[in-house]
Write an enzyme that holds these catalytic residues in place. Structure first.
Site, mmCIF file in Angstrom:
data_model
loop_
_atom_site.group_PDB
_atom_site.id
_atom_site.type_symbol
_atom_site.label_atom_id
_atom_site.label_comp_id
_atom_site.label_asym_id
_atom_site.label_seq_id
_atom_site.Cartn_x
_atom_site.Cartn_y
_atom_site.Cartn_z
ATOM 1 N N HIS A 315 0.851 -1.203 0.000
ATOM 2 C CA HIS A 315 0.000 0.000 0.000
ATOM 3 C C HIS A 315 0.877 1.240 0.000
ATOM 4 C CE1 HIS A 315 -3.176 2.817 1.116
ATOM 5 N NE2 HIS A 315 -4.003 1.887 0.716
ATOM 6 N N ASP A 372 -7.900 -5.179 -0.485
ATOM 7 C CA ASP A 372 -8.333 -6.030 -1.605
ATOM 8 C C ASP A 372 -7.961 -7.491 -1.431
ATOM 9 O OD1 ASP A 372 -7.429 -3.214 -3.478
ATOM 10 O OD2 ASP A 372 -9.475 -3.965 -3.218
HETATM 11 C C1 SDX Z 1 -6.045 0.286 -3.111
HETATM 12 O O1 SDX Z 1 -4.280 4.742 -1.998
HETATM 13 C C2 SDX Z 1 -5.260 4.096 -1.435
HETATM 14 O O2 SDX Z 1 -5.718 4.438 -0.383
HETATM 15 C C3 SDX Z 1 -5.811 2.925 -2.232
HETATM 16 C C4 SDX Z 1 -6.849 2.054 -1.536
HETATM 17 C C5 SDX Z 1 -8.127 2.817 -1.299
HETATM 18 O O3 SDX Z 1 -8.851 2.424 -0.384
HETATM 19 O O4 SDX Z 1 -8.450 3.721 -2.114
HETATM 20 O O5 SDX Z 1 -6.345 1.596 -0.312
HETATM 21 C C6 SDX Z 1 -7.220 0.873 -2.408
HETATM 22 O O6 SDX Z 1 -5.767 0.670 -4.228
HETATM 23 C C7 SDX Z 1 -5.215 -0.738 -2.378
HETATM 24 C C8 SDX Z 1 -3.977 -1.194 -3.216
HETATM 25 C C9 SDX Z 1 -4.462 -2.243 -4.221
HETATM 26 N N1 SDX Z 1 -3.322 -2.594 -5.151
HETATM 27 C C10 SDX Z 1 -2.721 -3.766 -5.058
HETATM 28 O O7 SDX Z 1 -2.950 -4.621 -4.193
HETATM 29 C C11 SDX Z 1 -1.719 -4.015 -6.190
HETATM 30 C C12 SDX Z 1 -0.450 -4.628 -5.613
HETATM 31 N N2 SDX Z 1 0.231 -3.609 -4.811
HETATM 32 C C13 SDX Z 1 1.136 -2.738 -5.446
HETATM 33 O O8 SDX Z 1 1.309 -2.703 -6.770
HETATM 34 C C14 SDX Z 1 1.662 -1.585 -4.607
HETATM 35 O O9 SDX Z 1 1.874 -2.054 -3.349
HETATM 36 C C15 SDX Z 1 0.815 -0.341 -4.582
HETATM 37 C C16 SDX Z 1 0.489 0.120 -5.965
HETATM 38 C C17 SDX Z 1 -0.437 -0.584 -3.836
HETATM 39 C C18 SDX Z 1 1.621 0.728 -3.872
HETATM 40 O O10 SDX Z 1 2.719 0.969 -4.643
HETATM 41 P P1 SDX Z 1 3.787 2.102 -4.222
HETATM 42 O O11 SDX Z 1 3.415 2.773 -2.961
HETATM 43 O O12 SDX Z 1 4.015 2.962 -5.412
HETATM 44 O O13 SDX Z 1 5.006 1.231 -3.862
HETATM 45 P P2 SDX Z 1 6.077 0.747 -4.907
HETATM 46 O O14 SDX Z 1 5.405 0.238 -6.135
HETATM 47 O O15 SDX Z 1 7.089 1.834 -5.041
HETATM 48 O O16 SDX Z 1 6.677 -0.501 -4.115
HETATM 49 C C19 SDX Z 1 7.710 -0.313 -3.151
HETATM 50 C C20 SDX Z 1 8.512 -1.607 -3.232
HETATM 51 C C21 SDX Z 1 8.978 -1.926 -4.663
HETATM 52 O O17 SDX Z 1 10.129 -2.736 -4.528
HETATM 53 P P3 SDX Z 1 11.623 -2.006 -4.621
HETATM 54 O O18 SDX Z 1 11.628 -1.150 -5.857
HETATM 55 O O19 SDX Z 1 11.725 -1.189 -3.347
HETATM 56 O O20 SDX Z 1 12.597 -3.150 -4.668
HETATM 57 O O21 SDX Z 1 7.686 -2.720 -2.849
HETATM 58 C C22 SDX Z 1 7.528 -3.600 -3.943
HETATM 59 C C23 SDX Z 1 7.894 -2.825 -5.189
HETATM 60 O O22 SDX Z 1 8.368 -3.699 -6.200
HETATM 61 N N3 SDX Z 1 6.113 -4.003 -3.955
HETATM 62 C C24 SDX Z 1 5.682 -5.229 -4.170
HETATM 63 C C25 SDX Z 1 4.290 -5.157 -4.036
HETATM 64 N N4 SDX Z 1 3.933 -3.919 -3.761
HETATM 65 C C26 SDX Z 1 5.063 -3.188 -3.706
HETATM 66 N N5 SDX Z 1 6.340 -6.364 -4.473
HETATM 67 C C27 SDX Z 1 5.571 -7.473 -4.635
HETATM 68 N N6 SDX Z 1 4.219 -7.498 -4.515
HETATM 69 C C28 SDX Z 1 3.554 -6.353 -4.227
HETATM 70 N N7 SDX Z 1 2.226 -6.359 -4.121
#
Ligand code: SDX
Length: 438
Positions: A315, A372
């Site tokens: 998140h 989710d």
């Molecule tokens: C919602 O914003 C809100 O409030 C949203 C929400 C709402 O109620 O409106 O809460 C609803 O959208 C929840 C999120 C649903 N999305 C997912 O579940 C999709 C999977 N999660 C991600 O793609 C990710 O965690 C996000 C998009 C939710 C957040 O991404 P960020 O904050 O931009 O973080 P990032 O992509 O920069 O990740 C940081 C690190 C990265 O690794 P490094 O570059 O540091 O090595 O964490 C890793 C990412 O690769 N990472 C994951 C991961 N999520 C982040 N690695 C594996 N699996 C994951 N799910």
């Protein structure tokens, strides 16, 4: 270089030194002691803008609607803890709280419920829209299209600055979104559309719109009604998330409420946002079909080359367990137990969580299950098809979108949203005549 100085009972300032000059920037302190450096005068005074891809560190506004603390895993609607609201309120009451900023009295809530009940039908001409969509159209595409089209049927209530028009639009949207959503499902399975019934509650009506058939009576299962109420409540708002920021941005141009909500639905559809609940269940199915080899998928999620992420995990703000995931996981256990149901995907999800939360990759990045991760298990138990999961998220988030749109229009500070940029393209160059181009 900048530093925040001054004590809390004085106006705090931050000092920015750039090119040998020092600039003072006011510090804004929120009611939960969040601090922000106000840069509204930065470009005028210092000739600089700030840059923050994805707004990771940038506040777009002040807001009194929802407070969340990502480190603590705290979520409150208008100051009330999500756990208390989930325990003691229903979704219509929660919608009133978010939109009008107070818990309704019994009379206020009754009037609100009655008004919404009387707007649940859509114009008969709107039903013909569904004939134009292919049977396999994604319901989120239908939802955003039909919601946007509400502005063609209700041209008498589009002015964002007319309080009466805004109120009727709010009630129409809250009332009609479940109907529009259910019709997209009925269209996909070739069943006749049901009309709403005014003697049913909000969630009873939706379940009946979705699952009733003309050939027999339909009584909504109270366990499903309670589970749906809970899911809609925990999805109702989440401060400046991607879709809410979209609603605010579109609304800031004075676009009408229907158009603004339609844009929010489109933003929510993305698999990184609300679409994650659909993507998560598809991922859990893939893992279950692959011998429940959870470790394989955890390893894939850690391998950047795989382009695979654990959907429903991680998140932008929560760097601890999403409090909504806690509530939903408990509701999953309760619902499946009461219905004497087992769902292999729930078992896979729990196993996946157990393995991931012990893995340093997830621990170091503070990646936990989000809203989710478990919601799809309940939707499946209710008999909802996967493609309807994000539609349910939209129905839940609607009062939050509306509350933010109204708050934005009520704020004297609101301007049309128009961010700046840092240009990195070509410098001035002469046009090349066609004969010389390669
Ligand atoms: C919602 O914003 C809100 O409030 C949203 C929400 C709402 O109620 O409106 O809460 C609803 O959208 C929840 C999120 C649903 N999305 C997912 O579940 C999709 C999977 N999660 C991600 O793609 C990710 O965690 C996000 C998009 C939710 C957040 O991404 P960020 O904050 O931009 O973080 P990032 O992509 O920069 O990740 C940081 C690190 C990265 O690794 P490094 O570059 O540091 O090595 O964490 C890793 C990412 O690769 N990472 C994951 C991961 N999520 C982040 N690695 C594996 N699996 C994951 N799910």
């Amino acid at each position: 270089m900048s530093s925040a100085t001054g004590c809390s009972n004085q106006t705090q300032i931050a000092k920015l030194t750039v090119e040998g000059k020092e600039f003072e920037l006011p510090v804004v302190v929120g009611t939960e002691n969040e601090r922000a450096i106000d840069i509204t005068q930065l470009r005028k005074n210092a000739g600089y803008i700030t840059l923050d891809d994805g707004y990771m560190n940038t506040g777009s506004t002040t807001s009194a609607i929802t407070y969340l603390d990502g480190e603590e895993g705290t979520l409150r609607y208008r100051g009330y803890a999500i756990e208390d609201i989930a325990e003691h309120c229903d979704f219509v009451e929660t919608s009133y709280l978010l939109i009008y900023g107070k818990l309704p009295t019994a009379n206020e809530l009754n009037d609100f419920r009655e008004s919404i009940r009387r707007h649940t039908m859509i114009h008969e001409d709107m039903r013909s829209f569904y004939n134009g969509f292919p049977r396999d159209a994604h319901p989120m595409a239908i939802l955003s299209s039909v919601v946007g089209a509400l502005s063609t049927f209700y041209q008498d209530s589009l002015d964002p600055h007319d309080a009466r028009q805004v109120q009727i639009s709010i009630h129409r949207l809250l009332a009609k979104l479940p109907t529009i959503a259910a019709y997209s499902y009925k269209k996909s399975i070739g069943q006749p559309f049901n009309y709403p019934k005014n003697d049913l509650s909000y969630c009873e009506n939706f379940l009946r719109l979705m699952f009733a058939v003309p050939t027999e009576e339909y009584d909504p299962d109270p366990d499903f009604v309670n589970a749906l109420n809970l899911l809609l409540i925990v999805h109702a708002d989440h401060e400046q998330n991607c879709s809410t920021s979209t609603v605010r941005m579109v609304g800031s141009s004075n676009a009408n409420l229907f158009a603004s909500i339609s844009a929010g639905i489109c933003a929510l559809w993305g698999p990184l946002h609300g679409g994650a609940n659909e993507a998560c269940v598809n991922m859990l199915k893939q893992i279950a079909d692959d011998g429940c080899n959870v470790q394989k998928y955890v390893d894939m999620a850690k391998d950047k080359k795989s382009n695979f992420r654990l959907m429903g995990f991680g998140h932008r703000v929560y760097k601890s367990y999403d409090p909504r995931a806690t509530i939903i996981k408990k509701a999953c256990d309760k619902l499946l137990g009461r219905l004497h149901l087992t769902d292999p995907l729930f078992d896979v999800a729990k196993k996946l969580e157990e393995v991931a939360l012990k893995d340093p990759y997830f621990v170091e990045r503070k990646l936990y299950p989000n809203v989710d991760f478990y919601s799809g298990v309940i939707y499946r138990a209710m008999g909802l098809p996967v493609q309807m999961f994000t539609v349910l998220f939209a129905i839940g988030r609607l009062p939050g979108w509306i509350a933010h749109w109204v708050e934005m229009h009520q704020s004297a500070a609101t301007k049309i949203g128009r961010p700046r940029q840092v240009y990195t393209g070509a410098n001035l160059r002469p046009l090349i005549p066609m004969k010389d181009r390669t």
